[in-house]
Design a protein around this motif. Structure first.
Motif, PDB file in Angstrom:
ATOM      1  N   MET A 161       2.321   1.810  -3.366  1.00 41.78           N
ATOM      2  CA  MET A 161       1.268   2.176  -4.311  1.00 41.78           C
ATOM      3  C   MET A 161       0.897   3.644  -4.148  1.00 41.78           C
ATOM      4  O   MET A 161       0.775   4.383  -5.120  1.00 41.78           O
ATOM      5  CB  MET A 161       0.047   1.277  -4.077  1.00 41.78           C
ATOM      6  N   THR A 202       0.817  -1.215   0.000  1.00 34.92           N
ATOM      7  CA  THR A 202       0.000   0.000   0.000  1.00 34.92           C
ATOM      8  C   THR A 202       0.849   1.262   0.000  1.00 34.92           C
ATOM      9  O   THR A 202       0.577   2.195  -0.760  1.00 34.92           O
ATOM     10  CB  THR A 202      -0.960  -0.004   1.203  1.00 34.92           C
ATOM     11  N   ARG A 215      -7.398   0.117  -5.311  1.00 42.35           N
ATOM     12  CA  ARG A 215      -6.134   0.855  -5.244  1.00 42.35           C
ATOM     13  C   ARG A 215      -6.277   2.228  -5.885  1.00 42.35           C
ATOM     14  O   ARG A 215      -5.742   3.211  -5.385  1.00 42.35           O
ATOM     15  CB  ARG A 215      -5.010   0.061  -5.920  1.00 42.35           C
TER      16      ARG A 215
END
Length: 148
Positions: free
Chosen positions: A32, A29, A68
């Motif tokens: 990202m 995460t 995402r």
């Protein structure tokens, strides 16, 4: 009423930066969220949104990348910074399905980086922009708005 549609990947979220693209799709995460925005995207979109009655994001991706994408957009304050409503996001699983969303939403101007999407939406979207960079795209959209 004119309505703007914008793809997300490689138009807003920069996938051209090699490691950023990999991190966005397969990294954790934190990695990202570090994926950069396409240069100039937020500012150009913020200038364009007031020229349209409504603006939408329409993107092709699976459930994991959908989550995402939304997390990235929220983390970077995209909705607040551009004026696009957070509820104005549509996802589909195949690129040609973008034409269905464009027709349902009444999209008149659409920005995408994939030639096959541009071809698929041609019957329903009068003004289509094959994305290369935001300065060129913003200029083209403004020119088309001046002539409609």
């Amino acid at each position: 009423m004119n309505r703007l549609g914008i793809d997300i990947g490689r138009v807003i979220i920069d996938g051209a930066s090699g490691s950023g693209d990999t991190s966005f799709f397969s990294g954790g995460t934190a990695a990202m969220l570090r994926t950069p925005a396409v240069p100039g995207a937020f500012d150009a979109i913020a200038r364009l949104v007031p020229l349209f009655g409504t603006a939408w994001l329409v993107s092709k991706c699976g459930p994991r990348v959908q989550q995402r994408s939304l997390a990235w957009l929220r983390h970077h304050g995209f909705f607040e910074r551009t004026g696009i409503a957070e509820g104005n996001v549509r996802f589909c699983l195949r690129r040609p399905e973008k034409a269905i969303h464009c027709a349902e939403l009444g999209i008149t101007h659409f920005v995408d980086d994939k030639p096959d999407v541009i071809a698929a939406i041609t019957p329903v979207v009068p003004h289509r922009y094959l994305f290369n960079n935001w300065p060129t795209t913003e200029t083209a959209i403004r020119q088309d708005l001046a002539h409609t």
